[in-house]
Design a protein around this motif. Structure first.
Motif, short mmCIF file in Angstrom:
data_model
loop_
_atom_site.label_atom_id
_atom_site.label_comp_id
_atom_site.label_asym_id
_atom_site.label_seq_id
_atom_site.Cartn_x
_atom_site.Cartn_y
_atom_site.Cartn_z
N GLY A 136 0.82 -1.30 0.10
CA GLY A 136 0.08 0.07 -0.12
C GLY A 136 0.90 1.35 -0.07
N GLN A 137 2.12 1.26 0.20
CA GLN A 137 2.98 2.34 0.24
C GLN A 137 3.66 2.53 -1.26
N PRO A 138 3.29 3.51 -1.98
CA PRO A 138 3.80 3.76 -3.38
C PRO A 138 5.27 3.96 -3.42
N TYR A 139 5.78 4.40 -2.28
CA TYR A 139 7.17 4.87 -2.29
C TYR A 139 7.97 4.19 -1.44
N ALA A 140 8.38 2.98 -1.70
CA ALA A 140 9.01 2.25 -0.60
C ALA A 140 10.23 1.36 -1.29
N HIS A 141 10.96 0.76 -0.69
CA HIS A 141 12.25 0.22 -1.11
C HIS A 141 12.20 -0.73 -2.29
N GLY A 142 10.88 -1.29 -2.47
CA GLY A 142 10.72 -2.36 -3.57
C GLY A 142 9.93 -1.62 -4.66
N SER A 143 9.76 -0.32 -4.62
CA SER A 143 8.98 0.12 -5.91
C SER A 143 9.86 1.23 -6.84
N GLY A 144 11.11 1.61 -6.23
CA GLY A 144 11.69 2.57 -6.65
C GLY A 144 11.99 2.64 -8.15
N PHE A 145 12.47 1.56 -8.68
CA PHE A 145 12.64 1.42 -10.25
C PHE A 145 11.31 1.12 -10.95
N TYR A 146 10.27 0.94 -10.36
CA TYR A 146 9.09 1.08 -11.24
C TYR A 146 8.75 2.59 -11.40
N HIS A 147 8.95 3.42 -10.37
CA HIS A 147 8.84 4.96 -10.71
C HIS A 147 9.86 5.38 -11.77
N ALA A 148 11.23 4.88 -11.59
CA ALA A 148 12.32 5.47 -12.29
C ALA A 148 12.07 5.00 -13.70
N ILE A 149 11.28 4.07 -13.92
CA ILE A 149 10.82 3.66 -15.30
C ILE A 149 9.83 4.53 -15.97
N ASN A 150 9.11 4.50 -15.07
CA ASN A 150 7.72 5.45 -15.56
C ASN A 150 7.97 6.80 -15.51
N GLU A 151 9.07 7.41 -14.73
CA GLU A 151 9.53 8.80 -15.02
C GLU A 151 10.26 9.06 -16.00
N GLY A 152 10.98 8.01 -16.56
CA GLY A 152 12.00 8.17 -17.74
C GLY A 152 13.34 8.60 -17.29
N LEU A 153 13.50 8.03 -16.07
CA LEU A 153 14.82 8.32 -15.45
C LEU A 153 15.93 7.50 -15.93
N VAL A 154 15.61 6.33 -16.47
CA VAL A 154 16.51 5.25 -16.99
C VAL A 154 15.85 4.86 -18.24
N VAL A 155 16.97 4.31 -19.08
CA VAL A 155 16.45 3.86 -20.47
C VAL A 155 16.16 2.17 -20.19
N PRO A 156 14.84 1.77 -20.44
CA PRO A 156 14.55 0.51 -19.80
C PRO A 156 15.22 -0.68 -20.63
N GLU A 157 15.49 -0.32 -21.90
CA GLU A 157 16.23 -1.56 -22.62
C GLU A 157 17.86 -1.39 -22.21
N LYS A 158 18.19 -0.39 -21.34
CA LYS A 158 19.59 -0.44 -20.73
C LYS A 158 19.67 -0.68 -19.51
N VAL A 159 18.73 -1.25 -18.92
CA VAL A 159 18.50 -1.43 -17.49
C VAL A 159 18.53 -3.11 -17.23
N ILE A 160 19.72 -3.55 -16.72
CA ILE A 160 20.01 -4.94 -16.37
C ILE A 160 19.98 -5.41 -14.72
N GLN A 161 19.16 -6.24 -14.34
CA GLN A 161 18.94 -6.66 -13.16
C GLN A 161 19.78 -7.91 -13.04
N ILE A 162 20.57 -7.95 -11.79
CA ILE A 162 21.52 -9.16 -11.69
C ILE A 162 21.35 -9.79 -10.24
#
Length: 303
Positions: free
Chosen positions: A152-178
């Motif tokens: 229920g908390q939209p700005y927590a430690h598991g949602s940061g990159f959801y917002h980063a993608i939606n806000e255009g802060l990162v290039v999704p095709e150049k995001v790699i999770q390991i």
């Protein structure tokens, strides 16, 4: 402010040892590389205490003072680098804290942030975007961190990159999770991959090699300016028990080193290491692992 005073007493530095000639002495905020602690943990969902990460990681960094890097022979002390202490946060206020973090990060040239929980990556990417536009992202983690909210908390430690993608802060095709391996809803994973993100599971890493993983990262990132975000829970709890949301089956520290050491030459523009939770650590091994991530990073950005 009270946390900063209680945890440090005096202004702390990365790799500081009282009387050591290898400690970072500069406090200049205009240095080419700036280390800053962010004692923030009000975005956590399980175990808390990440606010104590900055002093613990700084203390553990004393183990990295004796000599230069053992494979690259790079000496990070030649960098124009400073440790400016800790950012201020707004006690108990998520949105106000994110705003403060972004404002304090904005004027810094190349920030090396010591968390703190993973929520801090969002304001750091916002500050970076204002200067550089969308960046590539190398994200080590057990979790995708692309949930639209955490309980229920939209700005927590598991949602940061959801917002980063939606806000255009990162290039999704150049995001790699390991290192991804936690339980996750299928629609969350489908959304993440559907946006163009490359997800490399921990098992993929185990069944491959650091050289192969690093080569895949290099091909995806290319020459795009890239940000490194390293959640300590990317490592297996055997190597990093001191974290808020541990997941079994993770990376070993040698795999972390093997991948990072092969990323030299990428256009890094900043980094964070997050989610060290000292109250749950054992013999400083999680803090030392986090300090070593920064140490490896300094070795690949050193010239």
């Amino acid at each position: 402010r009270s946390i900063r005073r209680m945890a440090h007493g005096t202004t702390p530095t990365f790799a500081e040892l009282a009387g050591s000639f290898l400690g970072i002495e500069s406090r200049r905020s205009d240095a080419a590389f700036v280390v800053a602690g962010i004692p923030y943990d009000i975005g956590t969902t399980n175990r808390t205490g990440q606010r104590f990460g900055p002093p613990a990681i700084r203390a553990a960094s004393r183990m990295l003072l004796d000599g230069v890097h053992p494979t690259s022979w790079r000496d990070w002390k030649r960098l124009d680098i400073a440790d400016i202490g800790n950012f201020q946060i707004a006690l108990g206020e998520i949105q106000a804290s994110l705003k403060k973090i972004q404002e304090q990060a904005a004027p810094l040239k190349h920030l090396i942030a010591i968390g703190g929980d993973h929520t801090i990556s969002l304001p750091l990417l916002r500050a970076l975007h204002a200067k550089r536009g969308p960046v590539a992202l190398i994200h080590f983690d057990a979790h995708v961190d692309t949930w639209s909210d955490n309980f229920g908390q939209p700005y927590a430690h598991g949602s940061g990159f959801y917002h980063a993608i939606n806000e255009g802060l990162v290039v999704p095709e150049k995001v790699i999770q390991i290192g991804i391996r936690s339980p996750v809803q299928e629609d969350t994973m489908q959304w993440t991959v559907g946006k163009g993100v490359t997800v490399i599971s921990a098992m993929d890493v185990h069944e491959s090699s650091p050289a192969a993983i690093a080569e895949r990262v290099r091909k995806i990132v290319g020459d795009t300016p890239v940000y490194l975000s390293f959640d300590i829970d990317a490592l297996d709890p055997a190597f990093a028990p001191g974290t808020g949301t541990p997941e079994v089956g993770g990376l070993a520290t040698w795999q972390m080193q093997g991948i990072l050491r092969r990323l030299e030459g990428l256009a890094f523009v900043g980094m964070d290491v997050v989610e060290v939770c000292p109250p749950y650590d054992v013999s400083e091994i999680s803090s030392l692992a986090a300090a070593s991530v920064i140490y490896e990073y300094l070795s690949i950005v050193s010239k």
